[in-house]
Design a protein around this motif. Sequence first.
Motif, PDB file in Angstrom:
ATOM      1  N   VAL A  72       6.938  -8.027  -2.041  1.00 15.89           N
ATOM      2  CA  VAL A  72       6.766  -7.613  -1.161  1.00 15.89           C
ATOM      3  C   VAL A  72       5.648  -6.887  -0.167  1.00 15.89           C
ATOM      4  CG1 VAL A  72       9.400  -6.585  -0.119  1.00 15.89           C
ATOM      5  CG2 VAL A  72       7.373  -5.259  -1.248  1.00 15.89           C
ATOM      6  N   GLN A  73       5.310  -7.193   1.576  1.00 13.49           N
ATOM      7  CA  GLN A  73       4.210  -6.508   1.589  1.00 13.49           C
ATOM      8  C   GLN A  73       4.381  -5.299   2.540  1.00 13.49           C
ATOM      9  OE1 GLN A  73       1.231  -8.207   2.136  1.00 13.49           O
ATOM     10  NE2 GLN A  73       1.559 -10.320   1.054  1.00 13.49           N
ATOM     11  N   THR A  74       3.401  -4.559   2.339  1.00 13.56           N
ATOM     12  CA  THR A  74       3.764  -3.072   2.700  1.00 13.56           C
ATOM     13  C   THR A  74       3.014  -2.697   3.998  1.00 13.56           C
ATOM     14  OG1 THR A  74       2.449  -1.841   1.364  1.00 13.56           O
ATOM     15  CG2 THR A  74       4.130  -1.796   0.903  1.00 13.56           C
ATOM     16  N   GLU A  75       3.311  -2.116   4.613  1.00 15.17           N
ATOM     17  CA  GLU A  75       2.440  -2.075   6.034  1.00 15.17           C
ATOM     18  C   GLU A  75       1.256  -1.624   6.405  1.00 15.17           C
ATOM     19  OE1 GLU A  75       4.590   1.504   8.722  1.00 15.17           O
ATOM     20  OE2 GLU A  75       6.706   0.418   8.664  1.00 15.17           O
ATOM     21  N   ASN A  76       0.680  -0.968   4.845  1.00 15.54           N
ATOM     22  CA  ASN A  76      -0.337  -0.555   4.840  1.00 15.54           C
ATOM     23  C   ASN A  76      -1.439  -1.679   4.353  1.00 15.54           C
ATOM     24  OD1 ASN A  76       0.354   0.093   2.017  1.00 15.54           O
ATOM     25  ND2 ASN A  76      -0.090   1.319   2.036  1.00 15.54           N
ATOM     26  N   GLY A  77      -0.442  -3.144   4.019  1.00 10.01           N
ATOM     27  CA  GLY A  77      -1.007  -3.894   3.627  1.00 10.01           C
ATOM     28  C   GLY A  77      -1.565  -5.030   2.224  1.00 10.01           C
ATOM     29  N   MET A  78      -0.988  -4.188   1.294  1.00 12.29           N
ATOM     30  CA  MET A  78      -0.242  -3.840   0.177  1.00 12.29           C
ATOM     31  C   MET A  78       0.674  -4.723  -0.400  1.00 12.29           C
ATOM     32  SD  MET A  78       0.175  -0.030  -1.800  1.00 12.29           S
ATOM     33  CE  MET A  78       0.103  -0.107  -2.561  1.00 12.29           C
ATOM     34  N   THR A  79       0.121  -5.717  -1.548  1.00 10.58           N
ATOM     35  CA  THR A  79       1.532  -6.943  -2.382  1.00 10.58           C
ATOM     36  C   THR A  79       1.985  -5.970  -3.296  1.00 10.58           C
ATOM     37  OG1 THR A  79       0.173  -8.471  -1.177  1.00 10.58           O
ATOM     38  CG2 THR A  79       1.398  -9.205  -2.776  1.00 10.58           C
ATOM     39  N   LEU A  80       3.605  -5.697  -2.707  1.00 10.45           N
ATOM     40  CA  LEU A  80       4.138  -5.078  -4.194  1.00 10.45           C
ATOM     41  C   LEU A  80       4.906  -5.754  -5.123  1.00 10.45           C
ATOM     42  CD1 LEU A  80       4.933  -1.511  -3.055  1.00 10.45           C
ATOM     43  CD2 LEU A  80       3.090  -2.659  -4.296  1.00 10.45           C
TER      44      LEU A  80
END
Length: 470
Positions: A125-133
Motif C-alpha cells: 500500500v501507498q501511505t499518504e506521506n508517500g511511503m510504500t508499505l
Amino acid sequence: MFPSVRSFLAFSYTLVVLLIISVLGISVQVLVESRLRHDLDADLQARATELAEIMTSDTDIDPAEQVALRAAGLNLGRRAGDATYIRLYSPNGVAAPLPGSVPPIPDLQDLQAFRQLRSPQLQTVQTENGMTLRVLSRRVVYAGQTVGYLQVARDLAPVIRITSLLRNALIYGGALAGAGAGVVSFLLAYQALKPFSSIVEDTRQIGVDDLHRRLPASYGVGEVSRLAQSFNSLLDRLQKAFDLQRRFVADASHELRTPLTSIRGNVDVLLLDPELAPATREALQGVSAESARLSRLITNLLLLARADAGQNQPAQRPVDLHALVLETVRQSRSIAGAVEVRLVHEDQVTVTGDSDALKQVILNLLDNALKYTPDGGYVHVSIYRDGSWAKLEVHDNGIGIPTSEVERIFDRFYRADKSPRGLTGSGLGLSIVRSVVETHGGKITLESTLGQGSIFTVWLPVSNQTLTPA
Ligand code: ADP
C-alpha cells in the motif's frame, strides 16, 4: 544494408552481447527482487505470528496492553527503513493505542472485509506521506474467538532502492559493455579481414596482360593463404587456357594465310583474261574482294596474337611521322569517294618505332573515318608536336559513336550497335591500333558525339634520335 562485412560482424557481435546481457540482467533483477520480497514477507509472517502469540498468552489482560507491555522486548527494528510497524485492533475494529509514535499504516477502510479474513493477507500500500508499505493483516483468534486484529508492516523502500540500484547498474553496465563489444568486435573484424583486403588489392592488379603474376604465398592467416593459393592455381589454369587459345589463333592464322594468298593470286590471274563472261568476272571479283577481306582479317588476328604473346616489341627506328601520314592520306584518297580527306595541320615530328605498324595505325583510323562518314563529309588529319609528344588527330564529321560505346570500341571484335548496315568490318581495327600505340609507349583517346563525328587522337613519344636519309 551494411556497407561492409566488418560493420555487419561488429553489429552482430554487439547485438549478441546486448542480448546476453539483457537476458542475464533481467533474470538477475527478477531473482534478486523476488528473493528480497520473499524474505520481507517471511519476516512479516514471523512477526505477526510472534505478536499473535503475545496477544493470546494471557487472555485476562487486554491484547493491546500485552503487546504494549512487551513491545520493548520485541526486536521491531531500530533503524529507519528497517522498522516494523504494528497496529492492533479490537474485535470491533477500533485501533488500540500503542506506545511511541503513530505507525504510518493507513486506517482501515473496509472493516467487514477485515473481519472476513481467514488467513493472513499481504498487500502493498501507498501511505499518504508517500511511503510504500508491505502490510500483513490477520485475525488473532483465541479458543475459537476473535480477540482482535493485527497489522504488521515494513517499508519497501530498501527493497525498491536495492532493485533500482541493480537495474541502473545493469542498464549502464550493459550499455557500456555493448559499446565496448561494438568497438572491440569492429577492431577484431578489421584485423581479421585485413588480409582479404590485401588479396582484393593484389588480384585487382592482375589483368589479362599479366596473367603470369601471382599472389604472395602467405598472408599470415591460414584461410587467406589457402585462398591465395587456390587463386594462384586458378591463374595457372587460366594462363594455360589463354596461352593455348593464343597459340591456336596464331597457328590457324598462319596456316590460313598461305592458301589464301594462292587463292587471291589465282583469282587475279583469272581476272586478267579479257574474254571472261561478265557474270564470271563479277563472281571472280567478288571472290577477290572477299579473300582480300579475309586476308586482312587473318593479318590482324596474327598481329594481335603476336602482341598477346609479347612478340610485338616494335623496332626502335626513327620514323618520320609527317611523311608517313602524308603517304597514307594520299593513298586513302583513292577510296575516299565523295568524302574530303585533308591534312589540316602538319608539324614535322619524328617518333621511334616500327614504321609498318605505325602506318597500319594511321590506315585503320583513316579507313574507319571514311567508312563511317557519309558522302559529302570530311576527314581532317593533323599532326602536332606537343612538347615531348607527337599528336596525330583524325577528325571526321561522320555518324559518331554513342557515349555508352566509347569505352568498348577498342575491344576485340566489338562493333558499335549503330554500325550502318552494309558496312562490313571485323571489329579488330581499333584493337590493333591501341595495341600498336601502347607497344610504342603511347596512348589513344577518343571524343565523339553521335550524329556529329569523332576525333581519334594518338599520342606517341617524340624520338630523340635523328633521321638518317634512306
Ligand atoms: P570495324 O572493322 O568494325 O571498323 P574497328 O575496331 O575498326 O572495327 O571499329 C570498331 C567499331 O567502332 C566500328 O564497328 C564502328 O562502329 C566504330 N567506329 C570506329 N571508327 C569510327 C568512326 N570514325 N566513326 C564512327 N564509328 C566508328
